[in-house]
Enzyme design. Structure first.
Site, PDB file in Angstrom:
ATOM      1  N   GLU A 151       0.802  -1.219   0.000  1.00  0.00           N
ATOM      2  CA  GLU A 151       0.000   0.000   0.000  1.00  0.00           C
ATOM      3  C   GLU A 151       0.832   1.265   0.000  1.00  0.00           C
ATOM      4  OE1 GLU A 151      -3.369   0.303  -0.335  1.00  0.00           O
ATOM      5  OE2 GLU A 151      -3.008  -1.733  -0.925  1.00  0.00           O
ATOM      6  N   ILE A 184       3.022   0.806   4.512  1.00  0.00           N
ATOM      7  CA  ILE A 184       1.641   0.747   4.068  1.00  0.00           C
ATOM      8  C   ILE A 184       1.164   2.175   3.837  1.00  0.00           C
ATOM      9  CG2 ILE A 184       1.047  -1.470   5.113  1.00  0.00           C
ATOM     10  CD1 ILE A 184      -0.115  -0.036   7.497  1.00  0.00           C
ATOM     11  N   ASP A 185       0.097   2.295   3.094  1.00  0.00           N
ATOM     12  CA  ASP A 185      -0.388   3.600   2.677  1.00  0.00           C
ATOM     13  C   ASP A 185      -0.896   4.432   3.855  1.00  0.00           C
ATOM     14  OD1 ASP A 185      -1.324   5.312   0.305  1.00  0.00           O
ATOM     15  OD2 ASP A 185      -3.146   5.099   1.490  1.00  0.00           O
ATOM     16  N   LYS A 186      -0.917   5.718   3.671  1.00  0.00           N
ATOM     17  CA  LYS A 186      -1.389   6.650   4.693  1.00  0.00           C
ATOM     18  C   LYS A 186      -2.744   6.256   5.261  1.00  0.00           C
ATOM     19  CE  LYS A 186      -3.163  11.386   5.087  1.00  0.00           C
ATOM     20  NZ  LYS A 186      -3.405  12.667   4.364  1.00  0.00           N
TER      21      LYS A 186
END
Length: 356
Positions: free
Chosen positions: A22, A169-171
């Protein structure tokens, strides 16, 4: 010749792993830091020996470790140390972060530490927290929080790429991350992620019902040529993108949406988000991929009000990195961690359960 680059090569090449599932904040996941084009008269030469001549102060051992982790590319593809450089080959060193001229400053940001010992720590990242500085987010990140949390550890320098984040991983994705305190730990953990020997499972709420209980999604992932903020899926046998495999299992069905468990066989940028969209099950409230629209169900005013209330309860893509397993880099012990769903996703699921 070597292309002009302002930043000097780090003293050690034991760096972060490839783009993780992500990693929405880091563009392609890796950034070019050095580029060397072989001369027309280049004799066949191992790439590690070739780079020694072009990266002063870097040992062959460091270059070999960088290649082992996938950071040395030739003509855009990762190669092993024994690759023979040919005339006009373009050899690049790719790092996990953009070139920068700022210093990571410790910031007192709360951390949910799940596990910690002398070699590493595992944290449960909340949604909304950017992992690594960059792309306009130069403070208030997980890396800044780690710099504060480990400020009294003389071995940990947040500006040293040989320690710190192993994956990302993404925000707007919540869940588990492992951080290395020592170069030795980072090298070992990076290799595990690179060879896909770790165990990572995510919970996601997606649009639509499934005819099957489980399945496998296989398709190369690359930047969407029509929208550079998105990734897209390409045929597995194509030369476009990186090979990606996602295993999924349906946990609960709510009619218009389903709760699924996704297990990563590979880790690519936006892998779960783009793979699930590819099979017609976009993540719920995933704005980047169209999941913030009503994709299933009727168009009555009461249903629209219900969905809008759901969006308000969980104002981000409904994705949580719930489990993480790996081998301890020093003891060899198999470690496995799991976390409960965060409050926003729990409230969202409760609302759907009550509806059915």
């Amino acid at each position: 010749m070597i292309s002009p680059i302002d930043e000097q090569l780090p003293d050690d090449l034991e760096l972060d792993v490839l783009d993780d599932e992500e990693d929405g904040e880091s563009g392609e996941g890796l950034y070019e830091h050095r580029r060397v084009t072989a001369d027309r008269g280049q004799n066949p030469l191992r790439v590690d020996r070739f780079l020694i001549d072009h990266l002063p102060g870097t040992s062959r051992n460091r270059i070999q470790k960088a290649a082992e982790a996938g950071f040395i590319q030739v003509n855009g593809k990762p190669v092993k140390s024994n690759y023979k450089v040919k005339p006009l080959d373009v050899v690049t060193l790719m790092l996990d972060r953009p070139k920068r001229d700022w210093e990571i400053i410790p910031e007192d940001i709360p951390l949910d530490v799940v596990f910690e010992d002398a070699d590493l720590l595992v944290v449960n990242k909340p949604a909304g927290l950017v992992v690594h500085p960059g792309c306009g987010n130069f403070s208030g990140t997980l890396v800044n929080a780690l710099a504060w949390y480990l400020k009294d550890d003389p071995r940990f320098d947040p500006n040293d790429p040989t320690v710190g984040l192993v994956h990302r991983i993404d925000k707007d994705t919540s869940g588990l991350l492992v951080i290395a305190k020592t170069p030795e730990a980072k090298t070992h953990l990076c290799h595990q992620f690179f060879v896909h020997s770790t165990r990572r499972q995510y919970n996601a709420l997606v649009w639509g019902n499934f005819t099957e209980d489980e399945g496998v999604i296989e398709g190369n992932i690359a930047r969407n040529p029509k929208d550079r903020l998105q990734m897209a899926v390409f045929p597995p046998d194509s030369e476009v993108g990186k090979h990606a495999v996602t295993h999924y299992r349906v946990l609960e069905r709510y009619g218009a949406v389903s709760l699924v468990e996704c297990q990563l066989e590979t880790g690519r940028t936006h892998q779960i988000r783009v793979h699930m969209k590819h099979i017609g099950h976009t993540l719920f409230n995933d704005e980047r991929y169209g999941g913030e629209q009503i994709l299933r169900g009727d168009q009555s005013s009461s249903y629209r009000a219900f969905i809008n209330n759901c969006f308000a309860l969980c104002p981000r893509q409904a994705l949580h990195a719930r489990t993480l397993g790996f081998e301890h880099p020093r003891t060899g012990e198999q470690l496995f961690f799991t976390t409960e769903l965060p409050a926003d996703m729990s409230a969202l699921l409760d609302k759907w359960r009550k509806k059915i």
